[in-house]
Design a protein around this motif. Sequence first.
Motif, PDB file in Angstrom:
ATOM      1  N   SER A 104       0.813  -1.095   0.007  1.00 15.77           N
ATOM      2  CA  SER A 104      -0.065  -0.174  -0.087  1.00 15.77           C
ATOM      3  C   SER A 104       0.678   1.140  -0.034  1.00 15.77           C
ATOM      4  O   SER A 104       0.619   2.346  -0.674  1.00 15.77           O
ATOM      5  N   LEU A 105       1.907   1.210   0.902  1.00 20.62           N
ATOM      6  CA  LEU A 105       2.822   2.459   0.809  1.00 20.62           C
ATOM      7  C   LEU A 105       3.323   2.532  -0.554  1.00 20.62           C
ATOM      8  O   LEU A 105       3.804   3.957  -0.993  1.00 20.62           O
ATOM      9  N   ALA A 106       3.675   1.621  -0.944  1.00 23.25           N
ATOM     10  CA  ALA A 106       4.566   1.637  -2.644  1.00 23.25           C
ATOM     11  C   ALA A 106       3.481   2.110  -3.569  1.00 23.25           C
ATOM     12  O   ALA A 106       3.991   2.409  -4.811  1.00 23.25           O
ATOM     13  N   THR A 107       2.271   2.055  -3.323  1.00 22.08           N
ATOM     14  CA  THR A 107       1.122   2.380  -4.304  1.00 22.08           C
ATOM     15  C   THR A 107       0.474   3.389  -4.359  1.00 22.08           C
ATOM     16  O   THR A 107       0.535   4.490  -4.379  1.00 22.08           O
ATOM     17  N   TRP A 108      -0.924   3.094  -3.522  1.00 25.89           N
ATOM     18  CA  TRP A 108      -1.835   4.276  -3.516  1.00 25.89           C
ATOM     19  C   TRP A 108      -1.778   5.099  -2.176  1.00 25.89           C
ATOM     20  O   TRP A 108      -2.498   6.117  -2.182  1.00 25.89           O
ATOM     21  N   PHE A 109      -1.014   4.671  -0.993  1.00 27.67           N
ATOM     22  CA  PHE A 109      -1.134   5.397   0.274  1.00 27.67           C
ATOM     23  C   PHE A 109      -0.943   6.857   0.281  1.00 27.67           C
ATOM     24  O   PHE A 109      -1.622   7.641   0.925  1.00 27.67           O
ATOM     25  N   LEU A 110       0.238   6.996  -0.204  1.00 25.25           N
ATOM     26  CA  LEU A 110       0.792   8.592  -0.177  1.00 25.25           C
ATOM     27  C   LEU A 110      -0.272   9.460  -1.051  1.00 25.25           C
ATOM     28  O   LEU A 110      -0.306  10.737  -0.470  1.00 25.25           O
TER      29      LEU A 110
ATOM     30  N   PRO B 192       7.854  22.683   5.912  1.00 26.49           N
ATOM     31  CA  PRO B 192       7.526  21.100   5.988  1.00 26.49           C
ATOM     32  C   PRO B 192       8.590  20.328   5.169  1.00 26.49           C
ATOM     33  O   PRO B 192       9.289  20.398   4.388  1.00 26.49           O
ATOM     34  N   VAL B 193       9.085  19.243   6.131  1.00 29.26           N
ATOM     35  CA  VAL B 193      10.339  18.296   5.864  1.00 29.26           C
ATOM     36  C   VAL B 193       9.793  17.072   5.792  1.00 29.26           C
ATOM     37  O   VAL B 193       9.033  16.720   6.522  1.00 29.26           O
ATOM     38  N   VAL B 194      10.248  16.172   4.924  1.00 27.57           N
ATOM     39  CA  VAL B 194      10.067  14.744   4.970  1.00 27.57           C
ATOM     40  C   VAL B 194      11.584  14.082   5.533  1.00 27.57           C
ATOM     41  O   VAL B 194      12.697  14.397   4.815  1.00 27.57           O
ATOM     42  N   GLY B 229       9.150   5.582  -1.208  1.00 31.32           N
ATOM     43  CA  GLY B 229       8.195   6.332  -0.429  1.00 31.32           C
ATOM     44  C   GLY B 229       8.483   7.624  -0.177  1.00 31.32           C
ATOM     45  O   GLY B 229       7.853   8.745  -0.459  1.00 31.32           O
ATOM     46  N   PHE B 230       9.788   7.900   0.255  1.00 29.61           N
ATOM     47  CA  PHE B 230      10.247   8.934   0.468  1.00 29.61           C
ATOM     48  C   PHE B 230      10.648  10.008  -0.570  1.00 29.61           C
ATOM     49  O   PHE B 230       9.959  11.115  -0.589  1.00 29.61           O
ATOM     50  N   VAL B 231      10.918   9.515  -1.660  1.00 23.23           N
ATOM     51  CA  VAL B 231      11.141  10.248  -2.960  1.00 23.23           C
ATOM     52  C   VAL B 231       9.827  10.805  -3.477  1.00 23.23           C
ATOM     53  O   VAL B 231       9.692  12.038  -4.086  1.00 23.23           O
ATOM     54  N   ALA B 232       8.704   9.695  -3.306  1.00 26.95           N
ATOM     55  CA  ALA B 232       7.412   9.969  -3.796  1.00 26.95           C
ATOM     56  C   ALA B 232       6.875  11.176  -3.063  1.00 26.95           C
ATOM     57  O   ALA B 232       5.921  12.337  -3.537  1.00 26.95           O
ATOM     58  N   ALA B 233       7.038  11.191  -1.729  1.00 28.08           N
ATOM     59  CA  ALA B 233       6.444  12.308  -0.535  1.00 28.08           C
ATOM     60  C   ALA B 233       6.986  13.323  -1.048  1.00 28.08           C
ATOM     61  O   ALA B 233       6.268  14.644  -1.135  1.00 28.08           O
ATOM     62  N   VAL B 235       8.234  14.295  -4.121  1.00 26.82           N
ATOM     63  CA  VAL B 235       7.479  14.678  -5.424  1.00 26.82           C
ATOM     64  C   VAL B 235       6.334  15.141  -5.247  1.00 26.82           C
ATOM     65  O   VAL B 235       5.555  16.057  -5.874  1.00 26.82           O
ATOM     66  N   ALA B 236       5.420  14.591  -4.405  1.00 25.67           N
ATOM     67  CA  ALA B 236       4.013  14.858  -4.074  1.00 25.67           C
ATOM     68  C   ALA B 236       3.746  16.402  -3.441  1.00 25.67           C
ATOM     69  O   ALA B 236       2.617  16.830  -3.256  1.00 25.67           O
ATOM     70  N   GLY B 237       5.005  17.009  -2.831  1.00 24.69           N
ATOM     71  CA  GLY B 237       4.832  18.255  -2.225  1.00 24.69           C
ATOM     72  C   GLY B 237       4.541  18.328  -0.974  1.00 24.69           C
ATOM     73  O   GLY B 237       4.135  19.086  -0.242  1.00 24.69           O
ATOM     74  N   LEU B 238       4.740  17.011  -0.165  1.00 26.50           N
ATOM     75  CA  LEU B 238       4.547  16.901   1.138  1.00 26.50           C
ATOM     76  C   LEU B 238       5.494  17.732   1.946  1.00 26.50           C
ATOM     77  O   LEU B 238       5.213  18.135   3.201  1.00 26.50           O
ATOM     78  N   GLY B 239       6.790  17.749   1.492  1.00 26.97           N
ATOM     79  CA  GLY B 239       7.687  18.379   2.048  1.00 26.97           C
ATOM     80  C   GLY B 239       9.177  18.346   1.185  1.00 26.97           C
ATOM     81  O   GLY B 239       9.120  17.817   0.236  1.00 26.97           O
ATOM     82  N   TRP B 240      10.152  18.995   1.675  1.00 28.24           N
ATOM     83  CA  TRP B 240      11.520  18.895   0.963  1.00 28.24           C
ATOM     84  C   TRP B 240      12.318  17.752   1.658  1.00 28.24           C
ATOM     85  O   TRP B 240      11.898  17.490   2.728  1.00 28.24           O
TER      86      TRP B 240
END
Lengths: 299, 299
Positions: A104-110, B192-194, B229-233, B235-240
């Motif tokens: 889930s973390l790798a696909t839809w959760f974020l 915000p930071v990741v 997931g870190f990189v995706a977060a 890219v998704a704009g949750l933080g730098w």
Amino acid sequence: MMTDLPLDHVRTLLAVVDEGTFDAAAAALHVTPSAVSQRVKALEQRTGRVLLVRTKPVRPTESGEVVVRFARQLARLERDARAELGMSGAREPTRVSVAVNADSLATWFLGALTRVPEEPPLSFELRREDEAHTAALLREGLVMAAVTSSPDAVSGCSVRPLGRMRYLAAASPEFAGRHLDGPLREALAVAPVVAFDRRDELQDAFVRRVRRGRGGASAVRHFVPTSEGFVAAVVAGLGWGLVPEVQADPLLSAGRLVPLAPDRTVDVPLYWQQWKLDSPALATVAEAVAATAAEALRG
Amino acid sequence: MMTDLPLDHVRTLLAVVDEGTFDAAAAALHVTPSAVSQRVKALEQRTGRVLLVRTKPVRPTESGEVVVRFARQLARLERDARAELGMSGAREPTRVSVAVNADSLATWFLGALTRVPEEPPLSFELRREDEAHTAALLREGLVMAAVTSSPDAVSGCSVRPLGRMRYLAAASPEFAGRHLDGPLREALAVAPVVAFDRRDELQDAFVRRVRRGRGGASAVRHFVPTSEGFVAAVVAGLGWGLVPEVQADPLLSAGRLVPLAPDRTVDVPLYWQQWKLDSPALATVAEAVAATAAEALRG
């Protein structure tokens, strides 16, 4: 009864568990170690239970875990109330801790987290955990919620279904040509296989179905314990494996994976478990998770 | 001395640790629980040390860990010898267990495994672990080798440098426009930071450098404990966040990430630690890892 517990003592117990020793808890609370020790003893007399195992670091007993979870919920309610009263400054975002299964973390959760409004500021603490550990994290209060394949409610938690994640058996074209060239039920008994870790039984269950119960997958078995690494290992030809549909689809279209038995998919139902707690922050996240899951998973 | 240890008893101790209880070890070894208990006691008398903590499941003491590692190395040598003598069938591939830090597993490490010849068949068991845990896994003999940022050799292991992984501070263009529009040293204190998890100090170290020691990153901090997931977060704009160069480069080219301070990169040296053991399987893997690292990492 919980409401009869001296709340300062409950907070002290939490500090001891979080800091690991009576001395460190004393330093964090700006009191003497003997005061910490007396409070914990008083709490143990009040509850009639041993609450801490005096190891280094200390560990809560099963009864201690109940009090520790109560202490964490108490802290959260207090923080929510202060936020609603405008008492918490911008420096103290509300922390929302969630255990999420790897796929889930790798696909839809974020995607769900990007739907949560930026105000008031939340800090997400994700933990990637398997089922067994997730239940312990919820029980100890180390996470407030979890995305899990376990429908069994952890005590003090509510459960709601999120949908089903579909898995397809797949391999690289080159691997399939070399190892799976013949009747699948024979080939799968000896072809190298990729699994997530030792507890991952998806592949064996699939092979038993294909072989009508006659044995599981090959002993040449690679364990790759990240969701993306697992898919990369299958694409690289280390073995075949059951890949989440959402990860497999683009790779199948691009010809980097071939399906082994397109008609035999495996569905894993997922659930949202969360503390029974009236926390606005948690409710906002739960809503975003449910909405994203409804789009990303099968109903 | 190790060579004076009764080897059957050593194997019994390993079975107890792996199975978790005396009863389960007895079942696995096809002996009575009392025989298991007597062997462990005899081994404790011989070594003059307590080897097991009698919890459920049992845990080896520090002295117990030494014997358990010896038992695992013994089992491996025996397996290698049997393989060289042609005694192990196709059903018993040699297992090579390696702990790998998350960013290596997400980027270059799997490439190394595809370089290892398919014959004789090996089974890879990867474990994704942080530094602290990696040392324990090597010490207990649960992995034979590790890719780690720690240059300190675990007792009984050799260390060789693999190269440096470079990290760049990056954010989504939208996030940078909204949160980092102004002098970086002011903006980074509140944006915000990741981070990977609570132990990940890369982001704070970067902020302290940019701010010349005046405080770390913002308290609005999301923990996303997988490399992808870190990189995706981010890219998704949750933080730098600080993203491995190899993951950042294509995203920077595609305009999905912007660099925050291109001249201030952070390099993390990586090392290969492995048991000092003359195992052909392990040597083959070590060679493939070193060759792949030489290409993928900075020298």
